[in-house]
Every structure is written in structure tokens, then in C-alpha cells.
Design a protein around this motif. Sequence first.
Motif, short mmCIF file in Angstrom:
data_model
loop_
_atom_site.label_atom_id
_atom_site.label_comp_id
_atom_site.label_asym_id
_atom_site.label_seq_id
_atom_site.Cartn_x
_atom_site.Cartn_y
_atom_site.Cartn_z
N ASN A 1 -7.64 19.81 -56.68
CA ASN A 1 -8.55 19.16 -57.62
C ASN A 1 -7.82 18.78 -58.90
N GLY A 2 -6.51 18.65 -58.82
CA GLY A 2 -5.72 18.29 -59.98
C GLY A 2 -5.13 19.51 -60.67
N SER A 3 -5.60 20.71 -60.34
CA SER A 3 -5.05 21.90 -60.95
C SER A 3 -3.74 22.27 -60.25
N ASP A 4 -2.97 23.05 -60.94
CA ASP A 4 -1.68 23.48 -60.39
C ASP A 4 -1.90 24.64 -59.43
N VAL A 5 -1.60 24.45 -58.16
CA VAL A 5 -1.74 25.52 -57.17
C VAL A 5 -0.35 25.94 -56.70
N ARG A 6 -0.26 27.19 -56.31
CA ARG A 6 1.00 27.75 -55.83
C ARG A 6 0.75 28.49 -54.53
N THR B 1 -4.60 6.49 -53.06
CA THR B 1 -4.86 7.91 -53.26
C THR B 1 -3.96 8.46 -54.35
N TRP B 2 -2.69 8.08 -54.33
CA TRP B 2 -1.74 8.54 -55.34
C TRP B 2 -2.18 8.07 -56.72
N ALA B 3 -2.56 6.80 -56.85
CA ALA B 3 -2.97 6.25 -58.14
C ALA B 3 -4.23 6.96 -58.66
N LEU B 4 -5.21 7.16 -57.79
CA LEU B 4 -6.43 7.86 -58.20
C LEU B 4 -6.15 9.30 -58.63
N SER B 5 -5.24 9.94 -57.93
CA SER B 5 -4.85 11.30 -58.29
C SER B 5 -4.23 11.34 -59.68
N ARG B 6 -3.37 10.38 -59.97
CA ARG B 6 -2.73 10.30 -61.29
C ARG B 6 -3.76 10.03 -62.39
N ILE B 7 -4.70 9.13 -62.12
CA ILE B 7 -5.74 8.81 -63.09
C ILE B 7 -6.59 10.04 -63.37
#
Length: 76
Positions: free
Chosen positions: A6-11, A64-70
Motif C-alpha cells: 500500500n506504498g508503505s515500506d515492507v520487509r 501501474t508503476w506510474a500510479l504507484s509513484r503518484i
Amino acid sequence: MVVISNGSDVRRYLFEYKFDNSEWGIEIVAANPTEANERLKAISWAQYKGEIYAKVPMVPGPITWALSRIRSVLGI
């Protein structure tokens, strides 16, 4: 396994356990070790869904990549 961020940093976190005189490992994807432990506890509620025959890697397309960046820039 399908991982949707969801845009958060996961590990990725590794947990080990013993079963039938052998040591095994399980990988859990989470935002932090506390969340990983909570997810591990939730596994006891898991239900059998079937056998996995194959994994198909997915490469996100340019939209998908562009939407993720936005979403990342907007903090959504």
C-alpha cells in the motif's frame, strides 16, 4: 504468495520452527518485526486452500508503476 504494497515500506522476516525432527523456516512480509510477530500469531487461523502448482512472477506495467509513484508522492 501475493504481496500487495500500500506504498508503505515492507520487509521480509524469517522465523524458524522445528517439525518432525527437522528445522524449517517461514518468511513473513511485514512493515516491522512487531507486525511480523502479529502476522505469525494470525497463521493459527489459516485455512487450507489447496496445493500450489506454480508461481508466476508479475512485472508491473508502466501505468501501474506510474500510479504507484503518484500514490507514494501523495502519501496515499
